[in-house]
Design an enzyme around this catalytic site. Sequence first.
Site, PDB file in Angstrom:
ATOM      1  N   HIS A 152       0.835  -1.206   0.000  1.00 44.73           N
ATOM      2  CA  HIS A 152       0.000   0.000   0.000  1.00 44.73           C
ATOM      3  C   HIS A 152       0.873   1.261   0.000  1.00 44.73           C
ATOM      4  O   HIS A 152       0.719   2.144  -0.848  1.00 44.73           O
ATOM      5  CB  HIS A 152      -0.910  -0.021   1.242  1.00 44.73           C
ATOM      6  CG  HIS A 152      -1.774   1.187   1.412  1.00 44.73           C
ATOM      7  ND1 HIS A 152      -3.116   1.203   1.098  1.00 44.73           N
ATOM      8  CD2 HIS A 152      -1.488   2.450   1.854  1.00 44.73           C
ATOM      9  CE1 HIS A 152      -3.616   2.405   1.338  1.00 44.73           C
ATOM     10  NE2 HIS A 152      -2.641   3.182   1.802  1.00 44.73           N
ATOM     11  N   GLU A 153       1.810   1.325   0.949  1.00 37.56           N
ATOM     12  CA  GLU A 153       2.660   2.531   1.058  1.00 37.56           C
ATOM     13  C   GLU A 153       3.541   2.684  -0.177  1.00 37.56           C
ATOM     14  O   GLU A 153       3.822   3.792  -0.624  1.00 37.56           O
ATOM     15  CB  GLU A 153       3.510   2.486   2.335  1.00 37.56           C
ATOM     16  CG  GLU A 153       2.708   2.493   3.640  1.00 37.56           C
ATOM     17  CD  GLU A 153       1.737   3.666   3.770  1.00 37.56           C
ATOM     18  OE1 GLU A 153       1.987   4.739   3.176  1.00 37.56           O
ATOM     19  OE2 GLU A 153       0.713   3.495   4.446  1.00 37.56           O
ATOM     20  N   HIS A 208       1.851   4.643  -2.857  1.00 41.37           N
ATOM     21  CA  HIS A 208       2.009   6.100  -2.712  1.00 41.37           C
ATOM     22  C   HIS A 208       3.374   6.544  -3.241  1.00 41.37           C
ATOM     23  O   HIS A 208       3.486   7.553  -3.939  1.00 41.37           O
ATOM     24  CB  HIS A 208       1.913   6.504  -1.232  1.00 41.37           C
ATOM     25  CG  HIS A 208       0.527   6.478  -0.663  1.00 41.37           C
ATOM     26  ND1 HIS A 208      -0.543   7.077  -1.282  1.00 41.37           N
ATOM     27  CD2 HIS A 208       0.040   5.935   0.487  1.00 41.37           C
ATOM     28  CE1 HIS A 208      -1.632   6.908  -0.537  1.00 41.37           C
ATOM     29  NE2 HIS A 208      -1.312   6.212   0.533  1.00 41.37           N
ATOM     30  N   HIS A 264       3.534   6.722  -6.950  1.00 43.95           N
ATOM     31  CA  HIS A 264       2.780   7.905  -7.405  1.00 43.95           C
ATOM     32  C   HIS A 264       3.698   9.133  -7.324  1.00 43.95           C
ATOM     33  O   HIS A 264       3.745   9.954  -8.243  1.00 43.95           O
ATOM     34  CB  HIS A 264       1.555   8.081  -6.506  1.00 43.95           C
ATOM     35  CG  HIS A 264       0.493   8.972  -7.077  1.00 43.95           C
ATOM     36  ND1 HIS A 264      -0.639   9.318  -6.374  1.00 43.95           N
ATOM     37  CD2 HIS A 264       0.381   9.613  -8.270  1.00 43.95           C
ATOM     38  CE1 HIS A 264      -1.396  10.112  -7.126  1.00 43.95           C
ATOM     39  NE2 HIS A 264      -0.794  10.308  -8.277  1.00 43.95           N
TER      40      HIS A 264
END
Length: 710
Positions: free
Chosen positions: A493-494, A497, A500
């Site tokens: 999940h991290e 980020h 991105h």
Amino acid sequence: SAMLGGCRRALPAALGRALRGRAAGQGSRAVSTSWCPVGTAFDVKQQQQQPLRGGAAGRDTGLFGVPELSCPEGFQEAQDKALQESEQLVQKACSTPPGPETVMIFDQLSDSLCRVADLADFVKVAHPDFAFREAAEEACRNIGTVVEKLNTDVELCQSLRRLLDDETVLSSLDPETRRVAELFMFDFEISGIHLDEEKRKKAVELNVRILDLCNEFLIGTHIPNKIDKHVLPEHIRYNFTAEGNYLLIAGLHADCPDDLVREAAYKIFLHSNTQQLARLEELLVSRNSLAQLVGYDTFAHRALQGTMAKNPETVRQFLEKLSEQLSKRTQKDFEMMTKMKMKLNPHNSMLMPWDHPYYSGVLRAERYNIDPGLYCPFFSLGACMEGLNSLFSQLLGISLYAEQTKGGEIWSEDVRKLAVVHETEGLLGYIYCDFFQRPDKPHQDCHFTVRGGRLKENGEYQLPVVVLMLSLPNSARGAPTLLSPGMMENLFHEMGHAMHSMLGRTRYQHVTGTRCATDFAEVPSILMEYFANDYRVVNQFARHYKTGQPLPKNMVSRLCESKKVCAAADMQLQVFYAVLDQIYHGKHPLKKSTTEILKETQEKVYGLPYVPNTAWQLRFSHLVGYGAKYYSYLMSRAVASMVWKQCFAQNPFDRAMGERYRREMLAHGGGKEPMLMVQGMLQKSPSVEDFVDALVSDLDHDFETFIMDS
């Protein structure tokens, strides 16, 4: 705040930017000799790095390579430099004729302040040395004060207004430049710049008061409640921390098998508190006053500007339709939990709010046997990092390399620095991995932007720098760190980020990477969870750290299916929180007290009874960072689900889809309207019904697994 708008508007955890970068493509394509394979760096973490040298004298550089930050006093120097630079840029902005250069100057101004403020924002929570944390805190305060002044600088605002009012100039701007100019103006207007002097002063006062209330409320959400130990039965007292004749209740003890412990914790931890209640009520009133002062009906209308949802009406529709679709499934989930409670505790079978997390966990474990201990040996940290590396390489042509750090560059010896390298474009940026627990480190998984990417005046690209912070347990010396399935999913999940941030290579740092609408910002990270739960992906890296045996397919299937047990009730709980958040930030004055609204909403939307004298909303810390935007988690998940099913479910390694994902969704940061990015990826414009269907269809059990396990 206007000048820090870019960093503040993104994730509460996505903070800012620092240091000067060099252009990708300038000697950055060859693999550096200081790089090593990413998996190795994490599985032999203790031996890999030299211990940090003590004292500033023994350091080659400062934190993140910023020379001034080799000691706490350096924050003052970095801050003074930034303020000097910002003064010159303000003068330049005011004397430049309207054109694209105006936007460039505003972005430079934002960058010069954020480069220090946002690096300081990270250091003040994560640095082990109190002197560094204190100096960083001071720098944040000082830059914040300057920003407040800039927010009310009428001349500075007028230089931007001249640009936006000049139709000829405006029509000549490319869409990204125009959007960034409008975002800067939006940030100004939020501060009341367009009002007369008296109202502007009032807006500044409200902004300052709201900031203080947010900090006070946030502290209050974590403070334990105290109770005389004699109030509780003797046999459960050992579950709580003793302090003289008192017991401290610091959380809900949601996983405790003893119903009485969970009930006591719920009633005491969530007991209403007059001071905290007053803070919340003043915060909601102040937010509403500020929103109305600057021209919005409610705070929610103001907060939802520029988001995917666009307005509170769409959010309300989304939550109502989702709730409707979930209701039968949620009822079934509650019935299953009630049966389980009757089986384990025949004397008291009524399902209460403190039962939901515990009994859903019991049902999961009983039905699918997913003891984390069975999975951990297959998920060593090094193997997981290699898995991410392999996935990014196949999907995006990107590799992660561990790079040796200089003395003084990192704040703890177990931090790892990763270079993110594209097969043809070269070095894209850096990810600092602060993965392990240590005293005084916050127990949360989050992504910080320490420096945003932007195109510099000399034509070079300022490389982005981010930190990923996790709370992994420290392994024994020489042994690899083993992750539970939940930790592995959080890592993916991290990392979503972080990618991105690396690939949102915008011209302006104000909209770089994760600096985008809150309800879009979670899409790349939640999408990574779908990859983390796909056997084809997991099979590439999950190996037993001793035997090298791959993780059996049915174990992955069981894990995925177990997450669907009581998932409707879990989602209904999220809908309840989101509805509550919308009501609190909707039309004022509120019809009832915040506690009465909680009671009414809980019984109507969630379905489990309200417990008298409790006030859960006083522990709802997301009201600070996600005020009027708590729905974002659900909407981001809906988009991620649609992207997964339509683009990656058939082949999670599809390079053409990976490139489309980069081009349509990651590359723009916040420089393009979020719904346009979603349309570009899905090649259609999704409706509220599409969002709801995507979330609900994720709850359906996989027939093949069901048959196998039967």
